[in-house]
Design a protein around this motif. Structure first.
Motif, PDB file in Angstrom:
ATOM      1  N   THR A  59       0.832   5.612  -1.744  1.00  0.00           N
ATOM      2  CA  THR A  59       0.736   7.029  -0.643  1.00  0.00           C
ATOM      3  C   THR A  59       1.934   7.538  -0.919  1.00  0.00           C
ATOM      4  O   THR A  59       1.615   8.699  -1.505  1.00  0.00           O
ATOM      5  CB  THR A  59       1.195   6.112   0.552  1.00  0.00           C
ATOM      6  OG1 THR A  59       0.357   5.368   1.389  1.00  0.00           O
ATOM      7  CG2 THR A  59       1.094   7.412   1.360  1.00  0.00           C
ATOM      8  N   PRO A  81       1.247  -1.202  -0.290  1.00  0.00           N
ATOM      9  CA  PRO A  81      -0.283  -0.095  -0.278  1.00  0.00           C
ATOM     10  C   PRO A  81       0.708   1.573  -0.008  1.00  0.00           C
ATOM     11  O   PRO A  81       0.631   2.458  -0.658  1.00  0.00           O
ATOM     12  CB  PRO A  81      -0.689  -0.857   1.404  1.00  0.00           C
ATOM     13  CG  PRO A  81      -1.518  -1.486   1.597  1.00  0.00           C
ATOM     14  CD  PRO A  81       0.543  -2.179   1.161  1.00  0.00           C
ATOM     15  N   ASP A  82       2.528   1.913   0.763  1.00  0.00           N
ATOM     16  CA  ASP A  82       2.690   2.112   0.492  1.00  0.00           C
ATOM     17  C   ASP A  82       3.707   2.691  -0.766  1.00  0.00           C
ATOM     18  O   ASP A  82       4.011   4.356  -0.803  1.00  0.00           O
ATOM     19  CB  ASP A  82       4.646   1.962   1.594  1.00  0.00           C
ATOM     20  CG  ASP A  82       3.282   2.086   3.124  1.00  0.00           C
ATOM     21  OD1 ASP A  82       2.164   2.739   3.415  1.00  0.00           O
ATOM     22  OD2 ASP A  82       4.524   1.482   4.184  1.00  0.00           O
ATOM     23  N   ASN A 118      -7.877   0.458  11.301  1.00  0.00           N
ATOM     24  CA  ASN A 118      -7.245   0.610   9.516  1.00  0.00           C
ATOM     25  C   ASN A 118      -8.742   1.330   9.224  1.00  0.00           C
ATOM     26  O   ASN A 118      -9.610   1.448   9.948  1.00  0.00           O
ATOM     27  CB  ASN A 118      -7.367  -0.364   9.044  1.00  0.00           C
ATOM     28  CG  ASN A 118      -7.702  -1.252   9.595  1.00  0.00           C
ATOM     29  OD1 ASN A 118      -9.493  -1.528   9.864  1.00  0.00           O
ATOM     30  ND2 ASN A 118      -7.919  -2.483   9.889  1.00  0.00           N
ATOM     31  N   SER A 151     -10.097   0.254   1.353  1.00  0.00           N
ATOM     32  CA  SER A 151     -10.189   1.422   0.514  1.00  0.00           C
ATOM     33  C   SER A 151     -10.913   2.558   1.301  1.00  0.00           C
ATOM     34  O   SER A 151     -12.423   2.422   0.703  1.00  0.00           O
ATOM     35  CB  SER A 151      -9.548   1.413  -1.061  1.00  0.00           C
ATOM     36  OG  SER A 151      -8.767   2.426  -1.483  1.00  0.00           O
ATOM     37  N   GLN A 211      -9.195   9.059   3.238  1.00  0.00           N
ATOM     38  CA  GLN A 211      -8.598   7.255   3.884  1.00  0.00           C
ATOM     39  C   GLN A 211      -7.350   7.093   5.388  1.00  0.00           C
ATOM     40  O   GLN A 211      -6.964   6.926   6.506  1.00  0.00           O
ATOM     41  CB  GLN A 211      -8.342   6.175   2.905  1.00  0.00           C
ATOM     42  CG  GLN A 211      -8.271   4.820   4.097  1.00  0.00           C
ATOM     43  CD  GLN A 211      -7.837   3.676   2.749  1.00  0.00           C
ATOM     44  OE1 GLN A 211      -8.210   4.122   1.924  1.00  0.00           O
ATOM     45  NE2 GLN A 211      -7.278   2.238   3.474  1.00  0.00           N
ATOM     46  N   LYS A 212      -6.363   8.134   4.343  1.00  0.00           N
ATOM     47  CA  LYS A 212      -4.868   7.659   5.230  1.00  0.00           C
ATOM     48  C   LYS A 212      -5.072   8.629   5.813  1.00  0.00           C
ATOM     49  O   LYS A 212      -4.265   8.643   7.128  1.00  0.00           O
ATOM     50  CB  LYS A 212      -3.463   8.150   4.282  1.00  0.00           C
ATOM     51  CG  LYS A 212      -3.335   6.570   3.371  1.00  0.00           C
ATOM     52  CD  LYS A 212      -3.481   5.756   3.897  1.00  0.00           C
ATOM     53  CE  LYS A 212      -2.946   4.419   2.533  1.00  0.00           C
ATOM     54  NZ  LYS A 212      -2.937   3.070   2.461  1.00  0.00           N
ATOM     55  N   THR A 267      -6.503   9.318   0.173  1.00  0.00           N
ATOM     56  CA  THR A 267      -5.707  10.110   0.846  1.00  0.00           C
ATOM     57  C   THR A 267      -6.311  10.805   2.837  1.00  0.00           C
ATOM     58  O   THR A 267      -6.201  10.347   3.177  1.00  0.00           O
ATOM     59  CB  THR A 267      -5.905  11.603   0.270  1.00  0.00           C
ATOM     60  OG1 THR A 267      -4.772  11.098  -1.157  1.00  0.00           O
ATOM     61  CG2 THR A 267      -4.676  12.464   0.767  1.00  0.00           C
ATOM     62  N   ASN A 272      -5.179  -1.624  -2.247  1.00  0.00           N
ATOM     63  CA  ASN A 272      -5.872  -1.409  -0.620  1.00  0.00           C
ATOM     64  C   ASN A 272      -6.348  -2.717  -0.011  1.00  0.00           C
ATOM     65  O   ASN A 272      -7.115  -2.835   1.016  1.00  0.00           O
ATOM     66  CB  ASN A 272      -6.473  -0.110  -0.291  1.00  0.00           C
ATOM     67  CG  ASN A 272      -5.352   1.131  -0.910  1.00  0.00           C
ATOM     68  OD1 ASN A 272      -4.725   0.927  -0.173  1.00  0.00           O
ATOM     69  ND2 ASN A 272      -6.257   2.212  -0.793  1.00  0.00           N
ATOM     70  N   GLU A 317      -6.825   7.397   9.038  1.00  0.00           N
ATOM     71  CA  GLU A 317      -6.213   5.741   9.569  1.00  0.00           C
ATOM     72  C   GLU A 317      -4.975   6.762  10.258  1.00  0.00           C
ATOM     73  O   GLU A 317      -4.700   6.027  12.041  1.00  0.00           O
ATOM     74  CB  GLU A 317      -5.782   4.964   9.011  1.00  0.00           C
ATOM     75  CG  GLU A 317      -6.795   4.111   7.974  1.00  0.00           C
ATOM     76  CD  GLU A 317      -6.095   3.560   7.253  1.00  0.00           C
ATOM     77  OE1 GLU A 317      -7.181   2.133   6.571  1.00  0.00           O
ATOM     78  OE2 GLU A 317      -4.935   3.561   6.399  1.00  0.00           O
ATOM     79  N   LYS A 318      -3.818   7.646   9.990  1.00  0.00           N
ATOM     80  CA  LYS A 318      -2.823   8.076  11.100  1.00  0.00           C
ATOM     81  C   LYS A 318      -3.528   8.486  12.688  1.00  0.00           C
ATOM     82  O   LYS A 318      -2.678   8.521  13.614  1.00  0.00           O
ATOM     83  CB  LYS A 318      -2.318   9.431  10.008  1.00  0.00           C
ATOM     84  CG  LYS A 318      -1.075  10.030  10.873  1.00  0.00           C
ATOM     85  CD  LYS A 318       0.063   8.611  10.085  1.00  0.00           C
ATOM     86  CE  LYS A 318       1.328   9.151  10.858  1.00  0.00           C
ATOM     87  NZ  LYS A 318       2.392   8.303  11.207  1.00  0.00           N
TER      88      LYS A 318
END
Length: 230
Positions: free
Chosen positions: A7, A3-4, A44, A103, A34-35, A32, A99, A38-39
């Motif tokens: 990104t 997945p990275d 997730n 996703s 989503q990321k 984006t 993903n 999650e961060k």
């Protein structure tokens, strides 16, 4: 593929125009988002949405990578070139291959009853059955055209009158908002008349040759014609 990789691509790909200077429908924006979720949350997207939205609203058959009873009720996704039929797997290749089915741009399975609950929450300014999922301000932000960007017909969460909004027909209220899915799904919510139109079809099975553009508009016309607007 890791997945990275996706990104990194999103972070480094060439932009089509400066922010605020145009409109282009893109899955990369929602990946984006989503990321970011999650961060910030440390979860997730699957677990975050399940805990904070679906469970709160009583949406029993909604989620990513369906299993159990939900999987048994799931329509086939698409027949592949090797004759294998995808079932419970998202159609979109970014979501499925990069993903792993979880996703921000695709991969959510649901049914009409669950989506009716979600629509009712939005029509009720973020609450349903005394459970608050979104603040009224958040709902307003998601469904209102941003100042200075109204010409594009898109809110941060929905479509009002861009080229993708044919699913709304012409008879619903002026503040109706909606979204369409590539495979044939569609939802339109009309806050002025407290109406939601949910259409779940699959135009890509067995092959990607079906079309539901006209059907979406016709369904909206039928619903609008059947409801007595005040």
């Amino acid at each position: 593929t890791h997945p990275d990789t996706l990104t990194h691509y999103i972070a480094s790909c060439k932009r089509s125009f400066e922010p605020g200077k145009g409109f282009q429908y893109s899955c990369l924006n929602f990946i984006t988002l989503q990321k970011i979720i999650e961060k910030v949350s440390g979860q997730n997207l699957k677990d975050f949405a399940q805990t904070n939205i679906f469970d709160e609203l009583g949406m029993r058959h909604t989620g990513f990578c369906p299993t159990g009873e939900t999987l048994k009720r799931t329509a086939p996704t698409q027949k592949q070139s090797d004759n294998h039929v995808l079932l419970g797997e998202v159609h979109d290749p970014l979501a499925r291959k990069l993903n792993h089915g979880i996703s921000g741009n695709a991969g959510l399975f649901s049914d009409a009853k669950d989506l009716a609950l979600f629509s009712a929450m939005l029509l009720n300014h973020g609450t349903l059955n005394n459970k608050r999922v979104l603040s009224p301000l958040a709902v307003n932000t998601l469904t209102t055209l941003p100042i200075g960007l109204s010409e594009y017909g898109r809110t941060p969460g929905w479509d009002l009158f861009s080229s993708y909004s044919s699913n709304q027909g012409d008879l619903l209220g002026p503040n109706a908002y909606g979204h369409t899915g590539y495979t044939g799904t569609s939802i339109v919510i009309d806050p002025d008349n407290q109406v939601a139109v949910i259409l779940l079809t699959n135009r890509v099975h067995p092959d990607d040759k079906g079309s539901v553009a006209r059907l979406r508009a016709l369904v909206a016309y039928v619903v609008a014609g059947a409801v007595k607007f005040e």
